[in-house]
Structure formats: C-alpha cells, structure tokens
Design a protein around this motif. Structure first.
Motif, PDB file in Angstrom:
ATOM      1  N   ASP A   1      10.976   0.676   1.985  1.00  9.27           N
ATOM      2  CA  ASP A   1       9.527   0.733   2.123  1.00  9.27           C
ATOM      3  C   ASP A   1       8.898   0.638   0.742  1.00  9.27           C
ATOM      4  N   ASN A   2       7.917  -0.235   0.648  1.00  7.63           N
ATOM      5  CA  ASN A   2       7.210  -0.541  -0.592  1.00  7.63           C
ATOM      6  C   ASN A   2       5.735  -0.210  -0.380  1.00  7.63           C
ATOM      7  N   TYR A   3       5.081   0.281  -1.431  1.00 12.64           N
ATOM      8  CA  TYR A   3       3.675   0.685  -1.333  1.00 12.64           C
ATOM      9  C   TYR A   3       2.915   0.094  -2.519  1.00 12.64           C
ATOM     10  N   SER A   4       1.797  -0.528  -2.221  1.00 18.04           N
ATOM     11  CA  SER A   4       0.994  -1.158  -3.276  1.00 18.04           C
ATOM     12  C   SER A   4      -0.297  -0.374  -3.492  1.00 18.04           C
ATOM     13  N   PHE A   5      -0.765  -0.381  -4.755  1.00 20.72           N
ATOM     14  CA  PHE A   5      -1.986   0.322  -5.159  1.00 20.72           C
ATOM     15  C   PHE A   5      -2.845  -0.639  -5.969  1.00 20.72           C
ATOM     16  N   ASP A   6      -4.102  -0.804  -5.535  1.00 19.45           N
ATOM     17  CA  ASP A   6      -5.028  -1.718  -6.209  1.00 19.45           C
ATOM     18  C   ASP A   6      -6.423  -1.119  -6.210  1.00 19.45           C
ATOM     19  N   THR A   7      -7.263  -1.622  -7.114  1.00 10.84           N
ATOM     20  CA  THR A   7      -8.606  -1.056  -7.244  1.00 10.84           C
ATOM     21  C   THR A   7      -9.544  -1.520  -6.143  1.00 10.84           C
ATOM     22  N   ASP A   8      -9.274  -2.680  -5.556  1.00 12.85           N
ATOM     23  CA  ASP A   8     -10.218  -3.210  -4.565  1.00 12.85           C
ATOM     24  C   ASP A   8      -9.488  -4.016  -3.496  1.00 12.85           C
ATOM     25  N   TYR A   9     -10.270  -4.503  -2.543  1.00 18.24           N
ATOM     26  CA  TYR A   9      -9.725  -5.232  -1.401  1.00 18.24           C
ATOM     27  C   TYR A   9      -8.976  -6.478  -1.831  1.00 18.24           C
ATOM     28  N   GLN A  10      -9.565  -7.258  -2.725  1.00 26.08           N
ATOM     29  CA  GLN A  10      -8.924  -8.513  -3.108  1.00 26.08           C
ATOM     30  C   GLN A  10      -7.590  -8.270  -3.794  1.00 26.08           C
ATOM     31  N   GLY A  11      -7.538  -7.264  -4.651  1.00 27.74           N
ATOM     32  CA  GLY A  11      -6.266  -6.940  -5.289  1.00 27.74           C
ATOM     33  C   GLY A  11      -5.216  -6.530  -4.270  1.00 27.74           C
ATOM     34  N   ALA A  12      -5.636  -5.769  -3.262  1.00 27.95           N
ATOM     35  CA  ALA A  12      -4.708  -5.336  -2.222  1.00 27.95           C
ATOM     36  C   ALA A  12      -4.205  -6.523  -1.406  1.00 27.95           C
ATOM     37  N   VAL A  13      -5.077  -7.472  -1.121  1.00 29.20           N
ATOM     38  CA  VAL A  13      -4.663  -8.664  -0.384  1.00 29.20           C
ATOM     39  C   VAL A  13      -3.693  -9.500  -1.217  1.00 29.20           C
ATOM     40  N   ASP A  14      -3.904  -9.557  -2.521  1.00 26.58           N
ATOM     41  CA  ASP A  14      -2.965 -10.264  -3.392  1.00 26.58           C
ATOM     42  C   ASP A  14      -1.574  -9.623  -3.306  1.00 26.58           C
ATOM     43  N   ALA A  15      -1.533  -8.290  -3.327  1.00 26.63           N
ATOM     44  CA  ALA A  15      -0.250  -7.590  -3.202  1.00 26.63           C
ATOM     45  C   ALA A  15       0.386  -7.884  -1.848  1.00 26.63           C
ATOM     46  N   TYR A  16      -0.420  -7.854  -0.810  1.00 25.42           N
ATOM     47  CA  TYR A  16       0.048  -8.153   0.542  1.00 25.42           C
ATOM     48  C   TYR A  16       0.661  -9.546   0.593  1.00 25.42           C
ATOM     49  N   ASN A  17      -0.013 -10.502  -0.034  1.00 30.45           N
ATOM     50  CA  ASN A  17       0.469 -11.883   0.005  1.00 30.45           C
ATOM     51  C   ASN A  17       1.754 -12.064  -0.801  1.00 30.45           C
TER      52      ASN A  17
ATOM     53  N   VAL B   1      -8.050   4.256  -4.278  1.00 28.39           N
ATOM     54  CA  VAL B   1      -7.329   2.991  -4.380  1.00 28.39           C
ATOM     55  C   VAL B   1      -7.107   2.383  -2.997  1.00 28.39           C
ATOM     56  N   HIS B   2      -6.982   1.062  -3.005  1.00 30.11           N
ATOM     57  CA  HIS B   2      -6.638   0.326  -1.785  1.00 30.11           C
ATOM     58  C   HIS B   2      -5.122   0.187  -1.726  1.00 30.11           C
ATOM     59  N   MET B   3      -4.554   0.459  -0.556  1.00 29.54           N
ATOM     60  CA  MET B   3      -3.099   0.514  -0.426  1.00 29.54           C
ATOM     61  C   MET B   3      -2.580  -0.393   0.675  1.00 29.54           C
ATOM     62  N   GLY B   4      -1.305  -0.711   0.560  1.00 30.19           N
ATOM     63  CA  GLY B   4      -0.582  -1.411   1.609  1.00 30.19           C
ATOM     64  C   GLY B   4       0.832  -0.871   1.652  1.00 30.19           C
ATOM     65  N   SER B   5       1.525  -1.080   2.765  1.00 32.16           N
ATOM     66  CA  SER B   5       2.936  -0.699   2.839  1.00 32.16           C
ATOM     67  C   SER B   5       3.713  -1.839   3.474  1.00 32.16           C
TER      68      SER B   5
ATOM     69  N   GLY C   1      -6.032  -0.231   3.325  1.00 33.42           N
ATOM     70  CA  GLY C   1      -7.188   0.182   2.557  1.00 33.42           C
ATOM     71  C   GLY C   1      -7.071   1.584   1.985  1.00 33.42           C
ATOM     72  N   THR C   2      -8.044   2.424   2.290  1.00 34.39           N
ATOM     73  CA  THR C   2      -8.099   3.783   1.729  1.00 34.39           C
ATOM     74  C   THR C   2      -7.722   4.850   2.762  1.00 34.39           C
ATOM     75  N   LYS C   3      -6.994   4.450   3.795  1.00 36.04           N
ATOM     76  CA  LYS C   3      -6.624   5.383   4.877  1.00 36.04           C
ATOM     77  C   LYS C   3      -5.924   6.628   4.337  1.00 36.04           C
ATOM     78  N   TYR C   4      -5.090   6.468   3.327  1.00 33.33           N
ATOM     79  CA  TYR C   4      -4.364   7.610   2.761  1.00 33.33           C
ATOM     80  C   TYR C   4      -4.941   8.061   1.428  1.00 33.33           C
ATOM     81  N   SER C   5      -5.409   7.131   0.634  1.00 28.93           N
ATOM     82  CA  SER C   5      -5.917   7.497  -0.690  1.00 28.93           C
ATOM     83  C   SER C   5      -7.179   8.352  -0.604  1.00 28.93           C
ATOM     84  N   ALA C   6      -8.045   8.092   0.378  1.00 28.67           N
ATOM     85  CA  ALA C   6      -9.280   8.869   0.485  1.00 28.67           C
ATOM     86  C   ALA C   6      -9.010  10.335   0.835  1.00 28.67           C
ATOM     87  N   PRO C   7      -8.267  10.630   1.915  1.00 31.46           N
ATOM     88  CA  PRO C   7      -8.042  12.045   2.230  1.00 31.46           C
ATOM     89  C   PRO C   7      -7.145  12.763   1.217  1.00 31.46           C
TER      90      PRO C   7
END
Length: 439
Positions: free
Chosen positions: A159-175, A311-315, A290-296
């Motif tokens: 399992d890999n987790y990405s951290f980015d400042t915004d949506y576009q950065g998170a989508v780049d990590a996703y891609n 931060v915006h996240m992906g897994s 997105g911020t599902k985990y970073s916000a809380p």
C-alpha cells in the motif's frame, strides 16, 4: 537446489477443500499449508514466488518516485477514532485489547497510521509531493474466507500513500501510480486492465481497479480488443514529465474497459466485432480521496502564502499474495502450473531420468553446476524416482524450462529441452542446452 534435499511436499490428488484451480494447485505443488481458516503458511516453493512478485512491485514503486517504509501490523484504535472509521469499519477489523486495557487492532489498511507519520514530521509545502509505501501483512476477518490466497483473512499487500498540496498534484500522483501499475503487472506476464471502480470504505471519488484476465476469474469484464495488443512491460516512462505520464493515462482511460456491473452495451462505443468478453480477477486498486483523512487528523502544511491547508491524499494497493493465486488462475493447464519466467521459483529444472546411470548422473550434475555458477536459478531432480513421476512433478510445479537427461538420448549425445508453456521438446547437445540459458 537439489530436489532430494528440498522441502516440497507435493500431493498427487486434488484436496477436497480446494474449490478453485489456484488453491488446488498451490496445495498440490507444496506451496502453502493452511494454518487456520483463511490463514496460510508459505512453504519454500510458494515463498520464492511471493518474493519474486514482491520485488517487481518494489522496483516499479521505486521507479515511480515512491519511498519504502515499514509500518507495524498492530495499530492503536485511537487513530481510527480520530478519523471516524473505528466504529464504521465493521467486523472485518480484528479488535484487540492489550494488557493495559488499551484498544488496539490488526491493521486492515494503513491510511490513519501513514497520516499520523506525515503530520508528525511534515509542516511545509516544500516537502511535497511525497509518496510513501510499504509491503506488509494485513488482516481482514472475512465472513467466509475461501479460495485459498485469493480470499484469505491474512494477506501480503503493497500500500502506497501520496501527499500533495492540492487537487492537481494529487491527480498527478494518481496518474503516476496508474502507469506504474500497468508496468508492474506486465512484468509479471499478466494482462491487467484498469477499470473504473467504486471507492468502498476507503472513501474518495476517483478510483480504478486493475483486473487480470483469466478464464476462471470471479468477475465478468468487457473491453476493447485493442487492449490485447499493448506491451506495457517494455514501456519506457519518464515519471518526471507529467505531460508524458498524463498522456499515457488519457490514452488508456479512453480505451474501453468495464466490469459486467458497469458495462452498458448501448453506450460503450465499441463495435461489436471489437468488444471482448472475458472473466477477470481484481489484483489492485488505486484511490484519490482528497482530505478525507488529512482533515480529521489535522495533517496540514503551510502554503507559500502562509496559509495552512490539509493535504490531498491518495492510496494505491496491490495484493501481493493474491497475485500468486491470480497468476496461477491465468496460467495453468491440466498438468499443473505454468509460471511466467519473471516470477517462476526456478528458471530451469534439470531432471536426471535414471539416477543409477553413471552417464546420466555425470551430465545432469555438470549441467546443474554450470547453470548455477552462471547465476541461473536451477532445480535438479536427483531423486531415485520413476521418470514418469519426475516429469509429472516438474509439470505440476511449473518451472518454465526442463532439461531432461536420459540414457536413450545420451547414446546419441543429446538431452531434451522442454518448454513448459508450449510443451515443445527439442533435442540438443548438453553444451547447446547450457549455452541456451547461460550464454
């Protein structure tokens, strides 16, 4: 490795408890042993394959810019209460109380723990983007664990987790992960197709699952036949060039593929002659949430303007142990397993078909020694067994290449080289057989 000294407890008959091909063959080939429902011990042959798959996954994660860590299997329930998932996750989570009365759990996934690591050490946007992954055992208490390693309770997962400042950065990590997954599965000899997926308990609004084509698969899938012509294993990608990465993702997300649950024949846009229908097995899934985990969990960084933002996240998950079963489901025949060379436990097997014949023993031992010295992972069947039993055993365990050394062939100065996948047998001199693999 000498088969006479190798711990390989093969079975002649199909175990009654095994319902699917991969489970039957893994038990028969002496790869695993059940410890309890949905939990398995990995025996030497199975463990070799598991480590081969793990290493391919690791290499492709590293190439895409992810950094490896290792998180524990046991987690604190307090983190999951912070995210709000502790009570929501359900009975699949194994809950534990330690000797001090603290609530703990055996991790089914690691979003909370990795977010805690991030929030402890990262404060500024300058540390981003960041991707952290590990390969670790997970536990999910399935109601009906079945199908061997395909649906077990304990499993090995990347399992890999990405951290980015915004949506576009998170989508780049996703891609980047999308492309990495295409290459990962292709390197294992698999045809894996990404398909849009629901996010489930992980959360988020963007997800793809990767489906391996297999006639014995659990799900029906539909796809454009153009998928079958793709060669991802040799795809050279510059992950630093997001224009290139995004172009690859755009290309393959526009090429039709869907599970039977999401398939709509009227709107898929693929000509009937080009639309393929097969079965498939899910072996990995990627998520943006997105911020599902970073916000809380208050995982925030400061922006260049001094503002603090979550931060915006992906897994991104790959079922490493599940892949062992999936590869078998996709690559077998009525004789046994047919391992793709990239993940095979051994590359070549030398079979001495008459162990009490001096000539056969001399040639077999010479081939074994020279192949091993050349760095070829070689298994020699040096046991005092019938030739038929040796041949059946090698077909069962699925070593890609077999060198068969028998007295009849040696009278003509040749051995037989057999391709396990095609069944083709070619006679050649022992020197030519050695040069085929060790040149």
């Amino acid at each position: 490795m000498r088969l006479s000294a190798y711990f390989l407890p093969t079975l002649r008959e199909n175990p009654k408890e095994a319902q699917i091909v991969s489970h039957r063959l893994m038990l028969r080939a002496g790869m695993i042993q059940q410890a309890s429902a949905g939990i398995y011990s990995w025996l030497p042959l199975g463990f070799r394959v598991l480590r081969k798959i793990e290493q391919i996954v690791r290499e492709e994660q590293d190439a895409a810019g992810a950094q490896e860590v290792l998180m524990p299997t046991i987690q604190s329930a307090d983190l999951w209460r912070e995210s709000g998932r502790y009570d929501d996750y359900g009975k699949e989570m194994l809950r534990i109380e330690d000797r001090h009365g603290r609530d703990m759990l055996y991790g089914p996934t690691n979003e909370e723990l990795i977010t805690d690591i991030f929030r402890t050490h990262v404060r500024s946007y300058k540390a981003l983007p960041l991707m952290l992954y590990h390969i670790q055992w997970k536990f999910r208490d399935e109601v009906r664990p079945r199908f061997g390693v395909m649906r077990g309770r304990e499993f090995l997962m990347k399992d890999n987790y990405s951290f980015d400042t915004d949506y576009q950065g998170a989508v780049d990590a996703y891609n980047r992960m999308f492309v990495s997954y295409l290459k990962t599965y292709a390197r294992m000899g698999l045809s894996a197709i990404p398909m849009k997926a629901d996010t489930g308990p992980i959360g988020g609004d963007l997800s793809h699952e990767f489906i391996v084509l297999a006639d014995t698969g659990e799900s029906g899938v539909f796809y454009d036949k153009a998928w079958e012509a793709q060669d991802f294993a040799n795809m050279d990608v510059n992950y630093a060039d997001m224009g290139e990465v995004n172009g690859i993702v755009d290309k393959y997300t526009s090429l039709y593929a869907a599970t039977d649950e999401k398939h709509d024949a009227a709107s898929c846009g693929v000509a009937e002659a080009d639309l393929k229908e097969r079965r498939g097995i899910e072996v990995g899934q990627i998520f943006y949430f997105g911020t599902k985990y970073s916000a809380p969990l208050n995982a925030v960084v400061s922006t260049p303007e001094g503002e603090e933002v979550p931060v915006h996240m992906g897994s991104y998950g790959i079922g490493v142990s599940r892949l062992v079963g999936a590869i078998i489901e996709a690559s077998h025949d009525d004789k046994g397993i047919i391992w793709p060379e990239q993940v095979a436990p051994f590359q070549v097997a030398v079979a001495n078909l008459k162990s009490d014949d001096g000539g056969c023993t001399t040639v077999s031992e010479d081939l074994y020694a020279k192949l091993s010295k050349a760095g070829i992972e070689t298994l020699i069947d040096d046991r005092d067994e019938r030739p038929g039993a040796k041949l059946a055993n090698l077909d069962l365990i699925g070593v890609p290449w077999q060198i068969l050394v028998g007295p009849r062939g040696l009278k003509s100065g040749v051995v037989e080289v057999k391709n396990r996948k095609t069944g083709e047998v070619v006679e050649m001199t022992p020197e030519a057989a050695l040069n085929k693999f060790a040149s």
